[in-house]
Design a protein around this motif. Structure first.
Motif, short mmCIF file in Angstrom:
data_model
loop_
_atom_site.label_atom_id
_atom_site.label_comp_id
_atom_site.label_asym_id
_atom_site.label_seq_id
_atom_site.Cartn_x
_atom_site.Cartn_y
_atom_site.Cartn_z
N ASP A 1 0.45 -1.17 0.43
CA ASP A 1 0.12 -0.13 0.23
C ASP A 1 0.93 1.47 0.19
OD1 ASP A 1 -1.59 -1.23 -0.02
OD2 ASP A 1 -2.35 -1.46 2.02
N PRO B 1 -6.31 3.35 -12.96
CA PRO B 1 -5.30 2.75 -11.67
C PRO B 1 -6.28 1.00 -10.92
CG PRO B 1 -5.92 4.46 -10.70
CD PRO B 1 -6.67 4.60 -12.35
N LEU B 2 -5.37 0.33 -10.96
CA LEU B 2 -6.77 -1.41 -11.05
C LEU B 2 -6.92 -2.04 -9.43
CD1 LEU B 2 -5.71 -2.72 -13.79
CD2 LEU B 2 -7.72 -2.21 -13.61
N ASP B 3 -6.97 -2.64 -8.70
CA ASP B 3 -6.83 -3.06 -8.04
C ASP B 3 -6.47 -4.36 -8.69
OD1 ASP B 3 -9.73 -5.35 -8.84
OD2 ASP B 3 -10.81 -4.51 -7.72
N ARG B 4 -6.21 -5.64 -7.56
CA ARG B 4 -5.25 -7.39 -7.83
C ARG B 4 -6.51 -7.64 -8.78
NH1 ARG B 4 -5.53 -10.39 -3.22
NH2 ARG B 4 -3.57 -9.57 -2.33
N PHE C 1 2.24 2.50 -3.22
CA PHE C 1 0.94 2.68 -4.41
C PHE C 1 0.59 3.82 -4.12
CE2 PHE C 1 -3.39 2.79 -5.32
CZ PHE C 1 -3.42 2.47 -6.54
N ARG D 1 -0.56 -6.21 -4.87
CA ARG D 1 -1.64 -5.53 -4.32
C ARG D 1 -3.10 -4.89 -5.01
NH1 ARG D 1 -3.07 -6.16 0.69
NH2 ARG D 1 -3.74 -4.18 0.93
N HIS D 2 -2.14 -3.72 -5.79
CA HIS D 2 -2.49 -2.34 -7.08
C HIS D 2 -1.62 -2.68 -8.10
CE1 HIS D 2 -3.88 -0.56 -3.20
NE2 HIS D 2 -2.53 -1.17 -2.35
#
Ligand SMILES: Cc1cc2nc3c(=O)[nH]c(=O)nc-3n(C[C@H](O)[C@H](O)[C@H](O)COP(=O)(O)OP(=O)(O)OC[C@H]3O[C@@H](n4cnc5c(N)ncnc54)[C@H](O)[C@@H]3O)c2cc1C
Length: 420
Positions: free
Chosen positions: A151, A173-176, A154, A191-192
């Motif tokens: 985190d 921006p994307l999550d996993r 990111f 994670r990101h």
């Protein structure tokens, strides 16, 4: 155009990497007789081995680590991102100090502003040449994906994402889960992610430079084999020795990447150019896994880039003398992480490729006249972005040489900034 013999050109370009080749094309397009000279084949220097990303999306350059934990990791030689040869640090201490100063937030913003005119045209200028050269088949237009394992890493991106929004630089921006949807071959080891959708990647940087050189030949340009260290003045000309005899030209452009200081020092021109070395190796894949676009593992500084030769794994930065023996410890450090992230198969070559990014501490190239040398021009110091900026540099240089209106104010890229 070429007249009776090949021994005289209006302008010679020394160094046939992506930068020199692009300069030569743009000069030839303006009707000048041009000779492009290299001691080896076109595109076989630094331009051979990069990660292949045309990063028009670049905002901030890599910075000197501000975080003490990162710095301690580097000092203890545990960082996968940066390696160094201890004695070399003493030699480049002034450069490193200048790099540290240029890495302050206010300076980074200024660099972003000064470099934007080049980065914003990077993809379009490649498209223009590649269209004429029939080289679009090497382009992958799926952007590139940067992964973040923590985190903290990111969150540190926030200023870049904010500036990207202000400048209209596309990113998602994307999550996993979102990133895995784009690249199902990856393991859920992060994670990101950020998908920079406007970046273009190249599946064979050597073939691309060769295709650009072929286009230059169609425009009437010639390529000669010769050693730039023989460059000297003879009357109103610059002369260089080539395999086919001496070549004279009224003007010369030095586009010698990390080798530029060898020639500049002979001419009494000193520029504070250092190198950030980097390695690559190609791998097959297991279980028919595929990557659709280059992927950066941000905290570990390596890129996995799908190329014609396989998946190219490129490393972060090594501070060492350009010609010192290779020490590819970063490859050893990142390989287990890369294999966990993506099912890399057999290694294609035993010996890793080693290249040297030619870098000024302010992360800006020099695209200008050479100090105190009439008829001598410089196109060098493109650092992490030589592939990206080759064509736009070529256009700017040709505009300056021919007296046309330059595409942007060239002052930020002048060699004179080091005279102050
Ligand atoms: C690991 C790694 C990854 C990278 N990834 C990217 C990326 O994804 N995107 C990007 O934009 N950039 C990337 N780069 C940076 C990029 O590769 C360089 O900035 C770029 O190749 C520099 O191009 P150039 O034409 O200036 O130099 P070069 O390609 O090195 O060309 C210089 C030429 O000069 C010739 N030469 C040298 N000495 C002489 C002499 N005495 N006589 C005659 N000729 C001579 C050499 O043979 C060579 O062909 C990466 C670099 C590395 C090392």
């Amino acid at each position: 155009m070429w007249e009776v013999f090949l021994a005289r050109a209006e302008i010679m370009v020394l160094g046939a990497g992506i930068v020199g080749t692009s300069v030569a094309i743009h000069l030839a397009k303006r009707g000048l007789s041009v000779a492009l000279i290299d001691r080896q084949g076109v595109g076989e220097g630094t331009s051979y081995g990069n990660a292949g990303i045309i990063e028009g999306n670049t905002i901030f350059p890599p910075a000197f680590p501000a975080n003490l934990i990162d710095l301690a990791q580097i000092a203890l030689k545990r960082s996968p991102v940066v390696n160094y040869h201890a004695w070399h640090l003493l030699r480049v201490a002034p450069w490193l100090n200048a790099f540290r100063i240029a890495s302050r937030p206010v300076q980074l913003r200024e660099t972003a502003r000064l470099m934007r005119p080049l980065f914003e045209r990077a993809v379009a200028e490649h498209d223009a040449i590649a269209g004429e050269a029939g080289a679009e088949r090497y382009f992958n237009r799926r952007g590139w994906l940067k992964l973040y394992r923590t985190d903290r890493a990111f969150a540190a991106l926030a200023p870049e994402i904010d500036l990207a929004a202000a400048l209209g630089i596309a990113n998602v921006p994307l999550d996993r889960a979102g990133a895995l949807e784009l690249e199902p071959g990856l393991a859920a080891d992060f994670r990101h992610a950020v998908h920079w959708t406007g970046a273009v990647s190249v599946t064979n940087p050597l073939a691309l430079t060769r295709a650009y050189a072929a286009r230059y030949a169609v425009l009437g340009g010639i390529v000669l084999t010769g050693d730039a260290r023989t460059l000297h003045r003879t009357g109103p000309y610059w002369r260089v020795e080539t395999e086919t005899g001496p070549l004279d030209a009224h003007e010369a452009v030095l586009a010698l990447g990390p080798w530029a200081p060898d020639i500049l020092e002979l001419l009494g021109v000193r520029l504070p150019l250092a190198v950030k070395r980097g390695y690559h190796c190609h791998f097959g894949t297991k279980r028919n896994a595929a990557l659709s676009r280059p992927v950066l593992d941000a905290e570990n500084g390596y890129v996995l880039a799908p190329m014609e030769q396989g998946i190219r794994l490129t490393t972060g930065v090594e501070f060492a003398a350009r010609d010192a023996a290779p020490t590819p410890v970063q490859l050893d450090r990142v390989l287990p992480l890369a294999r966990k992230l993506f099912p890399l198969g057999e290694r294609v070559e035993v010996t890793p490729w080693l290249g040297a990014r030619p870098c000024f501490a302010d992360s800006r190239p020099v695209i200008s006249r050479a100090p105190r040398q009439s008829g001598l021009w410089l196109a060098l110091g493109h650092a992490h972005w030589g592939l990206t900026l080759g064509p736009v540099t070529g256009r700017l240089m040709a505009e300056m040489v021919s007296g046309a209106t330059p595409l942007c104010d060239p002052q930020p890229y002048s060699a004179d900034r080091f005279a102050r």
